[in-house]
Write a protein that holds these residues in place. Structure first.
Motif, short mmCIF file in Angstrom:
data_model
loop_
_atom_site.label_atom_id
_atom_site.label_comp_id
_atom_site.label_asym_id
_atom_site.label_seq_id
_atom_site.Cartn_x
_atom_site.Cartn_y
_atom_site.Cartn_z
N ALA A 1 21.47 71.59 48.45
CA ALA A 1 20.43 70.69 48.96
C ALA A 1 19.51 71.46 49.90
CB ALA A 1 21.06 69.51 49.70
N ASP A 2 18.37 70.88 50.19
CA ASP A 2 17.39 71.56 51.04
C ASP A 2 17.62 71.25 52.52
OD1 ASP A 2 16.64 68.93 50.74
OD2 ASP A 2 14.50 69.35 50.59
N LYS B 1 32.13 90.59 49.23
CA LYS B 1 33.35 91.25 49.72
C LYS B 1 34.26 91.60 48.55
CE LYS B 1 33.53 89.41 54.37
NZ LYS B 1 34.19 88.49 55.30
N LYS B 2 34.29 90.72 47.55
CA LYS B 2 35.13 90.95 46.38
C LYS B 2 34.42 91.80 45.33
CE LYS B 2 37.66 86.67 46.99
NZ LYS B 2 37.97 85.34 46.46
N VAL B 3 33.10 91.66 45.24
CA VAL B 3 32.30 92.40 44.27
C VAL B 3 31.19 93.12 45.03
CG1 VAL B 3 30.89 92.26 42.18
CG2 VAL B 3 32.74 90.62 42.54
N PRO B 4 31.50 94.33 45.54
CA PRO B 4 30.47 95.05 46.30
C PRO B 4 29.19 95.21 45.47
CG PRO B 4 32.59 96.14 46.49
CD PRO B 4 32.73 95.08 45.44
N ASN B 5 28.07 95.04 46.11
CA ASN B 5 26.76 95.10 45.47
C ASN B 5 26.58 94.03 44.39
OD1 ASN B 5 25.94 97.41 46.98
ND2 ASN B 5 27.22 98.64 45.64
N GLY B 6 27.33 92.93 44.51
CA GLY B 6 27.17 91.83 43.56
C GLY B 6 25.74 91.30 43.59
N LYS B 7 25.24 90.94 42.44
CA LYS B 7 23.84 90.53 42.31
C LYS B 7 23.73 89.01 42.20
CE LYS B 7 22.54 94.81 39.96
NZ LYS B 7 23.55 95.58 40.61
N PHE B 8 22.58 88.50 42.65
CA PHE B 8 22.31 87.08 42.48
C PHE B 8 20.81 86.85 42.40
CE2 PHE B 8 21.88 87.57 47.03
CZ PHE B 8 20.96 86.62 47.44
N PHE B 9 20.45 85.75 41.77
CA PHE B 9 19.05 85.32 41.68
C PHE B 9 18.84 84.20 42.69
CE2 PHE B 9 19.68 86.41 37.02
CZ PHE B 9 19.09 87.65 37.13
N PHE B 10 17.67 84.14 43.26
CA PHE B 10 17.33 83.13 44.25
C PHE B 10 16.15 82.34 43.70
CE2 PHE B 10 15.52 82.64 48.82
CZ PHE B 10 16.11 81.40 48.97
N VAL B 11 16.39 81.07 43.36
CA VAL B 11 15.35 80.22 42.81
C VAL B 11 15.14 79.04 43.75
CG1 VAL B 11 14.64 78.78 40.85
CG2 VAL B 11 16.01 80.85 40.46
N ILE B 12 13.90 78.86 44.16
CA ILE B 12 13.57 77.74 45.05
C ILE B 12 12.66 76.79 44.28
CG2 ILE B 12 12.46 77.01 47.18
CD1 ILE B 12 13.12 79.67 48.38
N ASP B 13 13.18 75.61 44.00
CA ASP B 13 12.38 74.58 43.35
C ASP B 13 11.65 73.79 44.42
OD1 ASP B 13 11.31 73.03 41.36
OD2 ASP B 13 13.10 71.80 41.08
N GLU B 14 10.49 73.27 44.09
CA GLU B 14 9.64 72.55 45.04
C GLU B 14 9.34 73.44 46.26
OE1 GLU B 14 8.25 69.83 44.18
OE2 GLU B 14 9.48 69.41 42.44
N ALA B 15 9.02 74.68 45.99
CA ALA B 15 8.80 75.67 47.05
C ALA B 15 7.71 75.26 48.04
CB ALA B 15 8.46 77.03 46.43
N ASP B 16 6.72 74.53 47.56
CA ASP B 16 5.64 74.13 48.46
C ASP B 16 6.15 73.23 49.58
OD1 ASP B 16 5.93 72.43 46.07
OD2 ASP B 16 4.49 71.14 47.09
N ALA B 17 7.26 72.54 49.36
CA ALA B 17 7.82 71.67 50.39
C ALA B 17 8.83 72.39 51.27
CB ALA B 17 8.48 70.46 49.73
N MET B 18 9.23 73.59 50.89
CA MET B 18 10.27 74.30 51.63
C MET B 18 9.73 75.09 52.83
SD MET B 18 12.86 73.35 50.05
CE MET B 18 12.95 72.35 48.60
N PHE B 19 8.56 75.65 52.65
CA PHE B 19 7.98 76.45 53.73
C PHE B 19 6.91 75.60 54.40
CE2 PHE B 19 9.62 79.33 50.53
CZ PHE B 19 10.51 80.05 51.31
#
Length: 123
Positions: A25-26, A44-62
């Protein structure tokens, strides 16, 4: 307890071979306590583990120019965890366009200070 079971479920999803999806949630609490902490445990379990960061409704987040709200600061903390890709989704381009207009206006004003021969003037 319920919170430990949820944490274990999140960790299990993030540890799977095919990856996982974490939807939050936001709120500042969800971003920091759920997302940031889950990614830190994952790494900690997967060093350098990768992830994607997706922000929906970005105009309301910032919401503020200086990012002074706790929620905005939480998003910045998540961003500092270095996602592979960051995507901002917004069906409302007006705030983004206004930001571009203000930036262009600032650049034009800076150029006007350097030279009075500038052809571009914004009101």
């Amino acid at each position: 307890s319920g919170s430990i079971a949820k944490k274990d479920l999140i960790d299990e999803c993030l540890q799977s071979d095919s990856g996982g999806t974490l939807v939050i949630a936001d709120t500042e609490c969800q971003v920091c306590k759920k997302a940031c902490n889950a990614i830190e445990r994952y790494r900690k379990k997967v060093p350098n583990g990768k992830f994607f960061f997706v922000i929906d409704e970005a105009d309301a987040m910032f919401r503020t120019e200086d990012k002074r709200q706790k929620f905005e600061q939480a998003l910045q903390r998540l961003q500092r965890l270095n996602p592979v890709i960051t995507t901002y989704i917004s069906a409302t381009p007006l705030p983004l366009l206004l930001d571009l207009i203000f930036k262009m206006k600032d650049e034009v004003n800076d150029e006007d200070d350097e030279s009075d021969d500038n052809d571009i003037h914004m009101a």
